[in-house]
Design a protein around this motif. Structure first.
Motif, mmCIF file in Angstrom:
data_model
loop_
_atom_site.group_PDB
_atom_site.id
_atom_site.type_symbol
_atom_site.label_atom_id
_atom_site.label_comp_id
_atom_site.label_asym_id
_atom_site.label_seq_id
_atom_site.Cartn_x
_atom_site.Cartn_y
_atom_site.Cartn_z
ATOM 1 N N VAL A 1 9.393 -2.596 20.421
ATOM 2 C CA VAL A 1 9.018 -3.949 20.488
ATOM 3 C C VAL A 1 9.915 -4.905 20.076
ATOM 4 C CG1 VAL A 1 7.127 -5.666 20.600
ATOM 5 C CG2 VAL A 1 6.583 -3.250 20.656
ATOM 6 N N ILE A 2 10.728 -5.730 20.771
ATOM 7 C CA ILE A 2 11.858 -6.436 20.218
ATOM 8 C C ILE A 2 11.778 -7.882 20.309
ATOM 9 C CG2 ILE A 2 13.538 -4.526 20.079
ATOM 10 C CD1 ILE A 2 14.900 -5.584 22.536
ATOM 11 N N PRO A 3 12.296 -8.703 19.348
ATOM 12 C CA PRO A 3 12.210 -10.259 19.690
ATOM 13 C C PRO A 3 13.262 -10.690 20.685
ATOM 14 C CG PRO A 3 13.370 -9.794 17.724
ATOM 15 C CD PRO A 3 13.090 -8.400 18.214
ATOM 16 N N MET B 1 6.555 -13.512 6.134
ATOM 17 C CA MET B 1 7.372 -12.370 6.682
ATOM 18 C C MET B 1 7.400 -12.548 8.196
ATOM 19 S SD MET B 1 6.015 -9.104 4.603
ATOM 20 C CE MET B 1 7.518 -8.159 5.292
ATOM 21 N N GLN B 2 8.446 -12.206 8.584
ATOM 22 C CA GLN B 2 8.566 -12.242 10.187
ATOM 23 C C GLN B 2 8.715 -10.858 10.832
ATOM 24 O OE1 GLN B 2 11.765 -15.694 10.537
ATOM 25 N NE2 GLN B 2 10.592 -15.578 12.627
ATOM 26 N N LEU B 3 7.856 -10.196 11.566
ATOM 27 C CA LEU B 3 7.950 -9.172 12.120
ATOM 28 C C LEU B 3 9.181 -8.946 13.204
ATOM 29 C CD1 LEU B 3 6.520 -6.189 12.729
ATOM 30 C CD2 LEU B 3 5.391 -7.497 14.550
ATOM 31 N N ARG B 4 10.042 -8.250 12.718
ATOM 32 C CA ARG B 4 11.368 -8.173 13.734
ATOM 33 C C ARG B 4 11.462 -7.132 14.649
ATOM 34 N NH1 ARG B 4 12.554 -12.596 14.075
ATOM 35 N NH2 ARG B 4 14.538 -12.300 14.790
ATOM 36 N N GLU B 5 10.671 -5.892 14.583
ATOM 37 C CA GLU B 5 10.727 -5.129 15.565
ATOM 38 C C GLU B 5 9.667 -4.032 15.201
ATOM 39 O OE1 GLU B 5 14.897 -3.937 16.135
ATOM 40 O OE2 GLU B 5 14.232 -1.809 16.859
ATOM 41 N N VAL B 6 9.147 -3.338 16.411
ATOM 42 C CA VAL B 6 8.040 -2.353 16.197
ATOM 43 C C VAL B 6 8.840 -1.008 17.018
ATOM 44 C CG1 VAL B 6 5.770 -1.423 16.791
ATOM 45 C CG2 VAL B 6 6.311 -3.933 16.408
ATOM 46 N N GLU C 1 18.211 4.106 9.999
ATOM 47 C CA GLU C 1 18.842 2.858 10.466
ATOM 48 C C GLU C 1 17.989 1.597 10.188
ATOM 49 O OE1 GLU C 1 18.796 3.029 14.870
ATOM 50 O OE2 GLU C 1 18.892 0.957 15.077
ATOM 51 N N CYS C 2 16.547 1.690 9.909
ATOM 52 C CA CYS C 2 15.944 0.714 9.818
ATOM 53 C C CYS C 2 15.908 0.193 8.308
ATOM 54 C CB CYS C 2 14.508 0.927 10.210
ATOM 55 S SG CYS C 2 14.422 0.887 12.056
ATOM 56 N N ARG C 3 15.974 1.084 7.438
ATOM 57 C CA ARG C 3 16.032 0.646 6.081
ATOM 58 C C ARG C 3 16.908 -0.056 5.555
ATOM 59 N NH1 ARG C 3 17.399 4.481 1.953
ATOM 60 N NH2 ARG C 3 18.576 6.254 2.706
ATOM 61 N N VAL C 4 18.085 -0.017 6.253
ATOM 62 C CA VAL C 4 19.229 -0.761 5.964
ATOM 63 C C VAL C 4 19.369 -2.107 6.666
ATOM 64 C CG1 VAL C 4 21.859 -0.855 6.535
ATOM 65 C CG2 VAL C 4 20.807 1.165 5.626
ATOM 66 N N LYS C 5 18.628 -2.003 8.045
ATOM 67 C CA LYS C 5 18.490 -3.116 8.835
ATOM 68 C C LYS C 5 17.781 -4.343 8.502
ATOM 69 C CE LYS C 5 19.253 -3.345 14.228
ATOM 70 N NZ LYS C 5 18.988 -2.314 14.995
ATOM 71 N N PHE C 6 16.355 -3.689 8.033
ATOM 72 C CA PHE C 6 15.550 -4.827 7.648
ATOM 73 C C PHE C 6 15.082 -4.762 6.248
ATOM 74 C CE2 PHE C 6 14.892 -3.104 12.095
ATOM 75 C CZ PHE C 6 15.079 -3.992 12.688
ATOM 76 N N ASP C 7 14.502 -5.904 5.818
ATOM 77 C CA ASP C 7 14.074 -6.109 4.397
ATOM 78 C C ASP C 7 13.005 -4.838 4.110
ATOM 79 O OD1 ASP C 7 15.830 -8.238 4.265
ATOM 80 O OD2 ASP C 7 14.279 -9.754 4.454
ATOM 81 N N TYR C 8 12.052 -4.651 4.888
ATOM 82 C CA TYR C 8 10.986 -3.695 4.690
ATOM 83 C C TYR C 8 10.902 -3.024 5.786
ATOM 84 C CZ TYR C 8 10.157 -6.859 0.516
ATOM 85 O OH TYR C 8 10.318 -7.534 -0.538
ATOM 86 N N VAL C 9 10.529 -1.596 5.614
ATOM 87 C CA VAL C 9 10.048 -1.036 6.883
ATOM 88 C C VAL C 9 8.649 -0.590 6.289
ATOM 89 C CG1 VAL C 9 10.660 1.169 7.991
ATOM 90 C CG2 VAL C 9 12.297 -0.381 6.999
ATOM 91 N N PHE C 10 7.613 -0.379 7.526
ATOM 92 C CA PHE C 10 6.528 0.200 7.229
ATOM 93 C C PHE C 10 6.202 1.309 8.462
ATOM 94 C CE2 PHE C 10 6.660 -4.328 5.914
ATOM 95 C CZ PHE C 10 5.869 -4.297 4.586
ATOM 96 N N THR C 11 5.862 2.450 7.528
ATOM 97 C CA THR C 11 5.531 3.652 8.582
ATOM 98 C C THR C 11 3.897 3.852 8.426
ATOM 99 O OG1 THR C 11 5.700 5.454 7.268
ATOM 100 C CG2 THR C 11 7.874 4.631 7.958
ATOM 101 N N THR C 12 3.351 4.300 9.665
ATOM 102 C CA THR C 12 2.031 4.792 9.879
ATOM 103 C C THR C 12 2.060 6.009 10.385
ATOM 104 O OG1 THR C 12 1.737 3.837 11.809
ATOM 105 C CG2 THR C 12 1.446 2.323 10.110
ATOM 106 N N GLY C 13 1.129 7.132 9.754
ATOM 107 C CA GLY C 13 0.838 8.360 10.348
ATOM 108 C C GLY C 13 1.822 9.381 9.928
#
Lengths: 226, 226
Positions: free
Chosen positions: A8-10, B1-6, B22-34
């Protein structure tokens, strides 16, 4: 087909272009939804053209159909509506009956509307373009034991059945209380059946009461044991 | 915070490791579930350790708590359950009350359970670790005109208000029939208010009956005009 990833991307041009170019190389097929309407935030088609490095063309049949439908409603055709008749060069249009604005295929990318009912009709039009892989079958069961209790037994079955994917999903249901749903997926019905029978027996040996369950019902939806 | 990608990805080691890196460099924060439970398909923590190039450690407090809770249920502690007390080196644990198995933070990555209620409690624990950006405000309106009719006017407002994001979402509602929901997002309440007033007026000038709407209600959920 196996679903490998969802993103899901903006509505940000660089993000759409980069994501398309990454995914269309990485996966057999890519399906996009949304961003193909007439408003300023509908930038998907421009981004698809940029990702593929192609120009755009206006489709006369789509223009005619859009114009007719627009005028039937008492509205007038305008530049915004014409954007829905503009496609990346090389597209094959995916017409459907709900909307005069079609989706389209370009190489292995299918570009569809975001509105669920229209997206579903466009997806039906996409199906003949798709070559499927091995057919995957699924079996399921639910058991009234904790994941920590069943983990070792499940892992041993998984280790012996390399062609099967075994997933474990804790559930909390209003009717039945706490259960774990186990889903087995693989291409061979007989092998799947054997593994399913073994897991049912392991659950009984552990003191549980396993029951066959529709694998589509299993979703990680509630609290686990610990 | 703005959600940038899922991203929704499968339990495949390389996919998890690559996506994390990829994501931990690209975004300020990364949240994983599961994927942090006791079964064989719970491989998230191993993958997080691999992505960060660190080893794992067993947390004695978590072992003690898990053991107590397990024994209180009449179950026994085992290797599978101990996996939930094993974390990548450098993790800060996110304890919560529902489950004895904590989530954790490692650098800018927050690793949480997949079960919604537990994930939500872990997220609450994560909040103090997060530095927010500019606060974003939202205003909404709904109008009984087609997207193609309002597109030009909306685009002109968007062009004049560069600090605001204007989104247009076609809706089909059982009660009110076809409408378009328009959502404005930006950091400045006064600017947002001015743009909202202008759009309301444009809608009236086009013959529509715009009404203020809760911006959280706007979701692309049904058929557009064409």
């Amino acid at each position: 087909m196996q679903l490998r990833e969802v993103r899901v991307i903006p509505d940000v041009r660089e993000t759409i272009v980069e994501t398309l170019n990454e995914c269309r190389v990485k996966f057999d097929y890519v399906f996009t939804t949304g961003g193909i309407g007439p408003t300023h935030d509908d930038i998907t088609s421009e981004c698809v053209a940029e990702a593929f490095g192609v120009g755009k063309y206006r489709d006369p049949d789509t223009v005619a159909l859009l114009t007719r439908r627009t005028e039937e409603r008492g509205d007038t055709m305008n530049e915004a509506r014409l954007r829905m008749a503009t496609f990346p060069e090389g597209s094959v249009l995916l017409q459907q009956e709900v909307s005069a604005a079609p989706g389209y295929r370009i190489e292995n990318v299918f570009v569809m509307a975001g509105v669920p009912r229209i997206m579903q009709m466009m997806f039906q039009q996409a199906v003949p373009h798709i070559t499927g892989g091995q057919r995957m079958l699924a079996r399921g069961l639910a058991v009234d034991l904790g994941e920590g209790t069943i983990a070792e037994g499940l892992a041993l079955v998984q280790a012996r059945y390399r062609d099967i994917d075994i997933g474990s999903y804790p559930q909390m249901r209003k009717q039945s209380g706490f259960t774990v749903s186990i889903v087995l997926r693989g291409p061979d019905a007989a092998v799947l059946d054997r593994a399913h029978t073994e897991i049912m027996q392991i659950m009984r040996d552990l003191g549980g009461n396993p029951v066959e369950e529709d694998p589509d019902k299993a979703q990680a939806s509630a609290e686990p044991e610990d």
